[in-house]
Write a protein that holds these residues in place. Structure first.
Motif, PDB file in Angstrom:
ATOM      1  N   ILE A 141       0.838  -1.201   0.000  1.00  7.18           N
ATOM      2  CA  ILE A 141       0.000   0.000   0.000  1.00  7.18           C
ATOM      3  C   ILE A 141       0.874   1.253   0.000  1.00  7.18           C
ATOM      4  CG2 ILE A 141      -1.635   1.368   1.340  1.00  7.18           C
ATOM      5  CD1 ILE A 141      -2.930  -1.176   2.272  1.00  7.18           C
ATOM      6  N   HIS A 149     -25.501 -11.374   9.364  1.00  6.11           N
ATOM      7  CA  HIS A 149     -24.411 -10.730   8.638  1.00  6.11           C
ATOM      8  C   HIS A 149     -23.091 -11.271   9.151  1.00  6.11           C
ATOM      9  CE1 HIS A 149     -22.028  -6.888   7.527  1.00  6.11           C
ATOM     10  NE2 HIS A 149     -22.086  -7.722   6.512  1.00  6.11           N
ATOM     11  N   ASP A 188     -24.979  -4.565  -2.033  1.00  6.82           N
ATOM     12  CA  ASP A 188     -25.638  -3.720  -1.040  1.00  6.82           C
ATOM     13  C   ASP A 188     -27.145  -3.648  -1.234  1.00  6.82           C
ATOM     14  OD1 ASP A 188     -23.233  -3.265   0.054  1.00  6.82           O
ATOM     15  OD2 ASP A 188     -23.082  -1.143  -0.461  1.00  6.82           O
ATOM     16  N   ASP A 200      -8.293  -2.199   0.112  1.00  8.65           N
ATOM     17  CA  ASP A 200      -7.247  -1.422   0.786  1.00  8.65           C
ATOM     18  C   ASP A 200      -6.393  -0.659  -0.219  1.00  8.65           C
ATOM     19  OD1 ASP A 200      -8.113  -2.250   3.190  1.00  8.65           O
ATOM     20  OD2 ASP A 200      -6.302  -3.337   3.773  1.00  8.65           O
ATOM     21  N   GLN A 226      -8.440   2.234  -1.616  1.00  7.16           N
ATOM     22  CA  GLN A 226      -8.675   3.326  -0.684  1.00  7.16           C
ATOM     23  C   GLN A 226      -7.417   4.155  -0.443  1.00  7.16           C
ATOM     24  OE1 GLN A 226     -10.560   1.414   2.671  1.00  7.16           O
ATOM     25  NE2 GLN A 226     -12.539   2.090   1.943  1.00  7.16           N
ATOM     26  N   ALA A 227      -6.275   3.525  -0.647  1.00  6.63           N
ATOM     27  CA  ALA A 227      -5.046   4.284  -0.479  1.00  6.63           C
ATOM     28  C   ALA A 227      -4.652   5.004  -1.761  1.00  6.63           C
ATOM     29  CB  ALA A 227      -3.921   3.348  -0.051  1.00  6.63           C
ATOM     30  N   ASP A 257      -6.122   6.827  -5.710  1.00  5.11           N
ATOM     31  CA  ASP A 257      -6.947   7.931  -6.181  1.00  5.11           C
ATOM     32  C   ASP A 257      -8.299   7.413  -6.626  1.00  5.11           C
ATOM     33  OD1 ASP A 257      -4.096   9.410  -7.774  1.00  5.11           O
ATOM     34  OD2 ASP A 257      -4.952   9.769  -5.789  1.00  5.11           O
ATOM     35  N   PRO A 258      -9.337   8.203  -6.602  1.00  2.00           N
ATOM     36  CA  PRO A 258      -9.382   9.462  -5.865  1.00  2.00           C
ATOM     37  C   PRO A 258      -9.692   9.199  -4.398  1.00  2.00           C
ATOM     38  CG  PRO A 258     -11.445   9.103  -6.981  1.00  2.00           C
ATOM     39  CD  PRO A 258     -10.576   7.932  -7.311  1.00  2.00           C
ATOM     40  N   ILE A 259      -9.230  10.072  -3.547  1.00  2.00           N
ATOM     41  CA  ILE A 259      -9.357   9.837  -2.122  1.00  2.00           C
ATOM     42  C   ILE A 259     -10.798   9.909  -1.644  1.00  2.00           C
ATOM     43  CG2 ILE A 259      -9.070  12.227  -1.373  1.00  2.00           C
ATOM     44  CD1 ILE A 259      -7.170  11.086   0.794  1.00  2.00           C
ATOM     45  N   SER A 260     -11.605  10.626  -2.350  1.00  2.39           N
ATOM     46  CA  SER A 260     -12.981  10.820  -1.891  1.00  2.39           C
ATOM     47  C   SER A 260     -13.917   9.771  -2.457  1.00  2.39           C
ATOM     48  CB  SER A 260     -13.470  12.206  -2.297  1.00  2.39           C
ATOM     49  OG  SER A 260     -13.424  12.309  -3.710  1.00  2.39           O
ATOM     50  N   ASN A 261     -13.379   8.600  -2.741  1.00  2.00           N
ATOM     51  CA  ASN A 261     -14.224   7.569  -3.337  1.00  2.00           C
ATOM     52  C   ASN A 261     -14.185   6.309  -2.489  1.00  2.00           C
ATOM     53  OD1 ASN A 261     -15.816   6.137  -5.105  1.00  2.00           O
ATOM     54  ND2 ASN A 261     -14.061   5.509  -6.367  1.00  2.00           N
ATOM     55  N   PRO A 262     -14.810   6.344  -1.332  1.00  2.00           N
ATOM     56  CA  PRO A 262     -14.821   5.132  -0.522  1.00  2.00           C
ATOM     57  C   PRO A 262     -15.684   4.075  -1.189  1.00  2.00           C
ATOM     58  CG  PRO A 262     -16.299   6.752   0.413  1.00  2.00           C
ATOM     59  CD  PRO A 262     -15.618   7.423  -0.731  1.00  2.00           C
ATOM     60  N   VAL A 263     -15.605   2.880  -0.658  1.00  2.00           N
ATOM     61  CA  VAL A 263     -16.361   1.781  -1.243  1.00  2.00           C
ATOM     62  C   VAL A 263     -17.852   2.076  -1.130  1.00  2.00           C
ATOM     63  CG1 VAL A 263     -16.882  -0.647  -1.031  1.00  2.00           C
ATOM     64  CG2 VAL A 263     -14.560   0.175  -0.662  1.00  2.00           C
ATOM     65  N   ASN A 264     -18.509   2.113  -2.249  1.00  2.00           N
ATOM     66  CA  ASN A 264     -19.945   2.341  -2.223  1.00  2.00           C
ATOM     67  C   ASN A 264     -20.705   1.036  -2.235  1.00  2.00           C
ATOM     68  OD1 ASN A 264     -20.097   5.173  -2.134  1.00  2.00           O
ATOM     69  ND2 ASN A 264     -19.406   5.229  -4.259  1.00  2.00           N
ATOM     70  N   LEU A 293     -19.873  -3.210  -2.055  1.00  2.00           N
ATOM     71  CA  LEU A 293     -18.865  -4.265  -1.977  1.00  2.00           C
ATOM     72  C   LEU A 293     -18.919  -5.194  -3.174  1.00  2.00           C
ATOM     73  CD1 LEU A 293     -19.002  -5.087   1.831  1.00  2.00           C
ATOM     74  CD2 LEU A 293     -17.088  -4.109   0.577  1.00  2.00           C
ATOM     75  N   THR A 314      -7.240   4.299   6.073  1.00  2.00           N
ATOM     76  CA  THR A 314      -7.776   3.606   4.898  1.00  2.00           C
ATOM     77  C   THR A 314      -8.918   2.690   5.303  1.00  2.00           C
ATOM     78  OG1 THR A 314      -6.190   1.812   5.156  1.00  2.00           O
ATOM     79  CG2 THR A 314      -5.570   3.631   3.705  1.00  2.00           C
ATOM     80  N   ARG A 355     -13.537   6.094   6.873  1.00  2.00           N
ATOM     81  CA  ARG A 355     -13.546   6.988   5.698  1.00  2.00           C
ATOM     82  C   ARG A 355     -14.963   7.407   5.329  1.00  2.00           C
ATOM     83  NH1 ARG A 355      -9.248   6.181   1.950  1.00  2.00           N
ATOM     84  NH2 ARG A 355     -10.582   7.171   0.416  1.00  2.00           N
TER      85      ARG A 355
END
Lengths: 925, 445
Positions: A407, A758, A777, A824, A827-828, A830-837, A839, B79, B84
């Motif tokens: 990473i 879950h 999801d 992982d 998330q490390a 680009d882009p930083i503002s794109n977390p997993v929406n 799975l 991360t 986040r």
């Protein structure tokens, strides 16, 4: 707590336990022997001897390794290479003598033995197209031929697998049988494995089969050696451990595999996941044999396997190295008159493909069998193993080398790779297993035996971060020890009667088990300066301990009817009690019924040599873990007035019952075209009731810890297909191919609370879907987490008498894997503002193909053997996992991350299974 | 005969192994536990410990860290998916972090309420027993903690309810604590209970009751979560802002601009917020710069739950709600004067200056900033935003003033999320509660 006191108390405790166990065994053994022997000593008559040769009725050649048993006594011998055998020390009288060997139908002859005389008794055995391995694990002393059992069983013999490249028992089991899937946690030496037999049953993820070595249960808890601390509070890198791998495969004669409840119902509350019954080597015949073996090899994980990360190439250049492995084995076995022995020692050393990974292993084993009188035999089995494993943090650990380097590159993620290399995380495990079996034949047709066993295991984990590291600036040392003592006894009695063409065998058995576990932990933080490394010299120290105990007792009765050696019908029932069960469910009953019908030869069906139809029904259980029935509170440290506090622990399930698995199976075995092709087909259907499942109690009710409860039903069905074909059978070239297919379709049919469970990430337990299935999801079903099919096929090519080429391919497919690796990495990046929406984007098909084994061997010619003074000698070169193909583009598709949650089919940065090449030599004197 | 003897031997050994009774020496059975007066103190101590634990420990800093992320006190450099997403205003009920925050908070409430009921039942003097008073105080605090941070209240396996249920229960328990502690002569518990009740009344919008209770709490009064480095009560805000794994940074928050730069690179700033820029370091994401908090200095640093200074700000906010913005500014300046009179050593020579406002809107801005500075990283900010979003005239409140993004190294790739963009200013009740609780549907209905 001071480390010295901590260590000393642990040693004293283990020593006391060991001493107690040895005393118990010695006392019982001495008492039993002297008591049973006393009436016979004064009346021993002058003995007679039987000698003879066992030969094939077709070729006339001697049959090696045939077992010759004098029925009604405990006297047994094995034939030598030329088929010769000798049984001495027989009192004058009339005996029935049975000879049997793999691949032949058994033969029984009657003979009169005179005092001080030697009588000849030759055997001519007829080859059989039916499976004739003897299975001891179904309760009958001396075993029952497979073709007489209605349930599928299998036997794995280490001597029949490639001579190099298979090092551990986990590797030995891999790809050997359809339906038996062994998934390592990763590719580092010493890592444990998840074993599935006929897929996942129930909802708990407890998949480990019961393991028995020479009649002695061994501790093989799915808990990890490194990770689990007291109450799970402390992590040691999250690495898995398999107790199975404490056993040297060099010492193993055979492994009997009972895949499910239909075959393993006699094991009751411990049999739902099947049974691995391991039989170690014995002395053979009246000769002595010395065997040595050595191997040296290399391993690597190529650069392309790390390419999921942009730092992959750098990581490969900086850290990935050539692994190394070496092994040596020496054994002596033989016998004289009424005494047989085996002694073996194995040494193995491995260096992994990543820094600071490796394993040093050694083991010794000594087995003896003595027949002090005609109707009594005593066997003693002892084994000791020592494993030292370097297993640094890995997989999903924040302090794992691979995770940090892939990473964050040189600067790491949590800490730098350079700092991680200063950590020292490892495990030392020692196991001493001892058993003593007394056999006695009370009268003709009746034999019984008592096996007393003790498995003493201790595991010493250390986790050291030196002074000045980022994890703790003052450094850290954790020492976690787990001590297990497992005492077991197994009594079984068989009585066979004949009524004309009908034989009936009654089997009665009883088992008892007592397991005591102790966990002790010492922690130290803040060393005064560099160079210090033990808890005692840390500025802050702490300790913790826990004690657990389990008890089991059970018994069974089983009746087998043999009609004209064609139809075999068995019915039985087991009743057992377990301390882990709730009061209302403490005692359980498990029935079994199976039948095997060997059809008369059908001359009108050309090409069909033999057909056997079989069917079996059995129920077995899966007992829950210890102390889950009680509602408990825990003591916690508190700063309030310096007093300890009480907090809720387990909510408790007072009526907790074992999950019960009902299995119905049926199938047929066929031998075709002059035994050129043998086929076996089995359909199995399992239903798991009262499935154990880790459920979350509503936190608002005050007990938020998850609790194992009986939580629903699952169904599991599929097909197992095996095929062996003799393509070429000449003297110059012999070529056999074999294959296996396994399918599995699992569904959750009901969940007790009616709501899904879950498991983590995208994995759920939902009605109508497989346990652990992946869901997006929005609730859309993606696919199962465990293979719906496995395929193995192999080739065994013999060129002349000396050269052998063996290959084995392995496939699993139809399942999916969640890649936390890619989450992982993404998330490390680009882009930083794109977390997993969703799975869904990180759930991938996990199909793979592997060239599991490839070996080339050469048997030394007679001339060379004479010059070297050897009976036999072989050179070999072999490879393991030399080629792989996987759709998954993380690091490794054939891995799993969390040994505490085996249902999670998710990976982080697990080390790929390396390619291995090994050179080996073995010689017999 | 010998065979029969062996058989008897075997059966005798088997019989010896037939005892299936086992005991677990490291666990305490729940049976009779709640009826044993000798264990009462330990039960109350457990409740005390659990409130502090829920606030600061689970999943990288408890609900205090979570509230800081979802509001504007902290920015995630982790991360970890859960942290986040929460930082981006999109918390989910199935994240492991949500599960652990809810589990700890729910247990803290249940444990404290159970301790109170048990103490009342077992104590020979329930109307003046310190154990009863302590349990009541922490039952109130546990309810306040849940109400401040979660979107719903769930009581003992009941349905999803509005968080006002938590605050109403808190008022009840604080009232009980005041009565019993008064009888027992426990002044600090009495004062803390008044302060807690003032906080709960404030969240219920009962401003007159809140101000009345606040008057009982002196400005210099502080009631803390006690932490040590050798118990389960640890200050994980420190651990994950200054420890080995820095999941959070002050970079990107308005506090980085409002506070004092510890390195001296920027003069001025409010001494209640001291930050330490690490210009050459990035967080675990290798992207967001590290600016470390310096309010907490170790895992043993205690964290305030109730402060007299907040009581003065409650009075100021009550004035604002009533439309007396000038009186609110006077209250804030009075507080500042009081704080300057006894400055902590960390302030050095720095002092607070007086503030001013020209109208109600500016006065609201001053209050918002003042509460932020005075209660920074004490778990109050998220509740403040939720309250402000519901006060009359919210549209006139210039939230953007306090949510102005800091300079980003690459703003287009890393847009900060305004509270305007956050769906709900609260943490969801965990999916585990929804799945296990028969009174809640799968979808949380």
């Amino acid at each position: 707590m001071h480390a010295e006191g901590f260590a000393a108390s642990g040693i004293r405790m283990r020593a006391r336990r060991l001493t107690r166990s040895i005393r118990l065994l010695a006392l019982i053994g001495f008492g039993g022997i002297t008591w049973a022997a006393s009436p016979l000593a004064a009346q021993a008559p002058a003995p007679g001897t039987i000698v003879g040769q066992v030969v094939s009725a077709v070729t006339g050649e001697g049959v090696r390794g045939a077992e010759i048993m004098v029925l009604g006594t405990t006297r047994t011998a094995f034939s030598a290479t030329d088929g010769a055998y000798r049984v001495s020390g027989l009192a004058p009288g009339s005996y029935e003598v049975r000879a049997r060997a793999i691949g032949f139908e058994e033969a029984v002859h009657r003979i009169e033995v005179q005092a001080n005389q030697t009588v000849a008794l030759p055997f001519r055995l007829t080859p059989s197209p039916l499976p004739l391995e003897e299975i001891e694990a179904i309760g009958v002393r001396g075993g029952v031929a497979q073709h007489r059992l209605g349930a599928v069983t299998a036997v794995i013999r280490p001597a029949e697998v490639p001579p190099v490249g298979v090092h551990t028992l986990s590797e030995l089991l891999q790809a050997r049988l359809p339906g038996l899937q062994v998934t390592p946690q990763g590719g580092k030496p010493g890592q444990g494995s998840r074993i599935l037999s006929r897929g996942v049953r129930g909802m708990s993820g407890r998949t480990t089969p019961l393991v028995i070595v020479d009649g002695v249960r061994i501790h093989n808890s799915p808990e990890t050696g490194l990770r689990r601390g007291v109450d799970g509070d402390y992590d040691f890198g999250g690495e898995a451990w398999s107790g199975l791998d404490d056993i040297s495969i060099d010492d193993i004669d055979r492994i009997e595999v009972l895949p499910g409840p239909a075959a393993a119902a006699l094991y009751g509350s411990e049999g739902a996941n099947g049974v691995l019954n391991i039989v170690t080597k014995r002395g053979v015949g009246d000769r002595h044999e010395v065997r040595v073996r050595g191997g040296y090899g290399f391993a690597n994980a190529p650069a392309a396997w790390w390419s999921a990360s942009p730092h992959g190439e750098w990581y490969y250049d900086e850290f990935v190295r050539s692994g190394m492995e070496s092994s040596a084995y020496l054994s002596v076995r033989g016998g004289v008159d009424r005494f047989q022995y085996y002694a073996g020692a194995t040494v193995r050393s491995a260096k992994g493909v990543l820094p600071q990974t490796g394993q040093d292993y050694w083991s010794v084993r000594a087995n003896m069998r003595a027949e002090p009188m005609q109707a009594v035999a005593i066997e003693i089995f002892t084994g000791f193993s020592n494993r030292e494993i370097d297993l640094p943090y890995d997989a999903g650990s924040l302090w794992g080398l691979t995770r940090n380097a892939l990473i964050g590159g040189d600067s790491g993620l949590t800490v730098t790779p350079a700092e991680i290399l200063t950590y020292d995380v490892g495990l030392l495990s020692r196991r001493f297993t001892a058993g003593m079996r007394l056999e006695n034949s009370l009268f003709r047709g009746f034999t019984h035996s008592l096996t007393l066993g003790s498995d003493i295991f201790d595991c010493d984990n250390t986790d050291f971060n030196p002074f000045g590291t980022n994890v703790r600036e003052g450094g850290k040392k954790i020492n976690y020890r787990r001590d297990v003592t497992l005492l077991s006894l197994d009594y079984r009695a068989n009585y066979t009667r004949a009524f004309g063409s009908v034989k009936a065998t009654t089997t009665v058995g009883a088992q008892g088990m007592r397991r005591d576990q102790a966990y002790t932990l010492a922690l130290g933080y803040n060393f005064a300066g560099p160079g210090l490394s033990v808890v005692e010299v840390a500025g802050v120290t702490d300790g913790d301990q826990n004690r657990e105990a389990e008890r089991m007792m059970g018994g069974y009765v089983q009746e087998t009817i043999n009609l004209r050696d064609r139809l075999f019908v068995t019915a039985g029932v087991r009743v057992d009690g377990y301390s882990n069960h709730g009061r209302s469910a403490r005692y359980q009953t498990y029935p079994l019924f199976n039948a095997s019908w060997v059809l008369p030869r059908m001359d009108r069906l050309r090409g069909v040599d033999a057909v056997r139809l079989r069917g079996a029904y059995g129920v077995a259980g899966q007992t829950p873990d210890v102390y889950l029935t009680e509602r408990t509170w825990n003591v916690v440290d508190s700063v309030h007035n310096g007093s300890p506090g009480l907090l809720t622990g387990k909510v408790g399930a007072p009526d907790l019952a074992p999950e019960r698995v009902r299995e119905l199976e049926g199938g047929l075995d066929m031998s075709l075209f002059g035994e050129r092709l043998t086929l076996g087909v089995t359909y199995y259907d399992q239903r798991t009731e009262d499935a154990l499942v880790l459920l979350q109690a509503a936190p608002s009710l005050g007990f938020p810890e998850p609790q194992v409860m009986n939580g629903g039903e699952t169904g599991n069905r599929g097909i197992e297909l095996t095929a062996h074909a003799r393509i070429l059978a000449g003297t110059a070239v012999r070529w056999n191919v074999h294959g296996g297919l396994f399918t599995n379709r699992q569904r959750v049919t009901s969940i007790a609370r009616g709501k899904p469970v879950h498991l983590g990430g995208a994995q759920w337990i939902r009605e109508g879907h497989p346990v652990g299935g992946f869901f997006a999801d929005n609730g859309d079903y993606i696919g199962p987490a465990f293979p719906v099919r496995t395929i193995q096929f192999g080739s065994d090519l013999q060129l002349g008498e000396r050269i052998g080429l063996v290959a084995l391919f392995d496939h699993a497919g139809g399942h999916f894997l969640q890649s936390n690796t890619l989450i992982d990495l993404m998330q490390a990046g680009d882009p930083i503002s794109n977390p997993v929406n969703d799975l869904r984007d990180f759930v991938f098909p996990a199909d793979y193909w592997r060239l599991r084994e490839l070996s080339l061997s050469y048997q030394l010619p007679p001339g060379a053997l004479r010059i070297l003074g050897l009976r036999a000698g072989r050179l070999a070169i072999g490879g393991r996992n030399l080629w792989r193909s996987q759709e998954y583009d993380g690091l490794e598709a054939e891995a799993y991350s969390d040994p505490k949650q085996p249902l999670l089919n998710q990976t982080w940065f697990n080390t790929p299974l390396p390619r291995q090449v090994v050179l080996g030599i073995e010689a017999t004197f | 005969v010998r065979g029969l003897r062996l058989l008897v031997l075997g059966l005798a050994i088997l019989a010896a192994a037939c005892d299936l009774r086992v005991t677990n020496p490291s666990k305490i059975k729940a049976e009779d536990l709640l009826e044993d007066p000798s264990l009462l103190h330990a039960i109350v101590v457990g409740a005390v410990s659990d409130v502090g634990y829920a606030a600061l420990v689970p999943s990288f800093g408890g609900v205090v860290a979570a509230g800081g992320l979802l509001s504007d006190e902290l920015v995630a450099t982790s991360t970890r998916q859960g942290l986040r997403a929460i930082n981006d205003g999109r918390p989910r009920d199935d994240y492991s972090e949500t599960r652990e925050w809810w589990a700890a908070a729910a247990r803290a409430r249940w444990t404290a309420e159970t301790a109170y009921e048990t103490a009342k039942r077992l104590s020979p003097t329930p109307d003046s027993d310190p154990e009863v008073a302590t349990a009541a105080l922490y039952a109130g605090l546990a309810n306040r903690l849940s109400g401040d941070n979660f979107c719903h209240a769930v009581i003992n396996g009941g349905p999803l309810e509005p968080t006002s249920v938590n605050f109403e229960r808190a008022v009840g328990y604080f009232t009980a604590a005041i009565e019993v502690a008064t009888a027992a002569g426990l002044d600090s518990i009495v004062t803390a209970a008044y302060g807690g009740r003032a906080q709960a009344h404030m969240m219920l919008g009962n401003w007159s009751a809140a101000v009345a209770d606040a008057r009982h709490v002196p400005t210099n009064f502080v009631f803390r979560i006690l932490n040590t480095s050798q118990s389960r009560n640890l200050n994980y805000i420190w651990s994950y802002t200054r420890g080995s794994v820095k999941h959070y940074t002050v970079w990107g928050t308005p506090f980085a601009d409002w506070g004092v730069d510890y390195t001296g690179a920027r003069p001025g700033g409010d001494p209640r917020v001291i930050v330490e820029p690490r210009p050459d370091e990035l967080g675990p994401d290798n992207r967001r710069p590290l600016i470390l908090q310096r309010k907490y200095t170790g895992t043993a640093t205690s964290v305030a739950l109730i402060k007299g200074s907040e009581m003065r700000l409650i009075a100021a906010e009550a004035e604002l709600v009533a439309g007396n913005w000038s009186a609110a500014i006077d209250s804030i300046n009075a507080l500042r004067t009081a704080l300057n009179a006894a400055p902590p050593s960390s302030w050095g020579s720095r002092r607070l200056t007086t503030v001013s406002a020209a109208n109600a809107q500016e006065a609201w801005e001053v209050l918002m900033q003042e509460r932020g500075m005075e209660l920074w990283l004490e778990g109050r900010r998220l509740a403040d935003y939720r309250r402000w979003a519901n006060v009359p005239g919210q549209n006139a409140v210039p939230f953007r003033r306090v949510r102005e993004p800091a300079n980003s190294p690459d703003p287009e790739d890393d847009p900060r999320v305004s509270v305007y963009q956050v769906d709900e200013l609260c943490l969801p009740v965990s999916l585990t509660e929804k799945l296990a609780n028969p009174n809640i549907g799968v979808g949380g209905n």
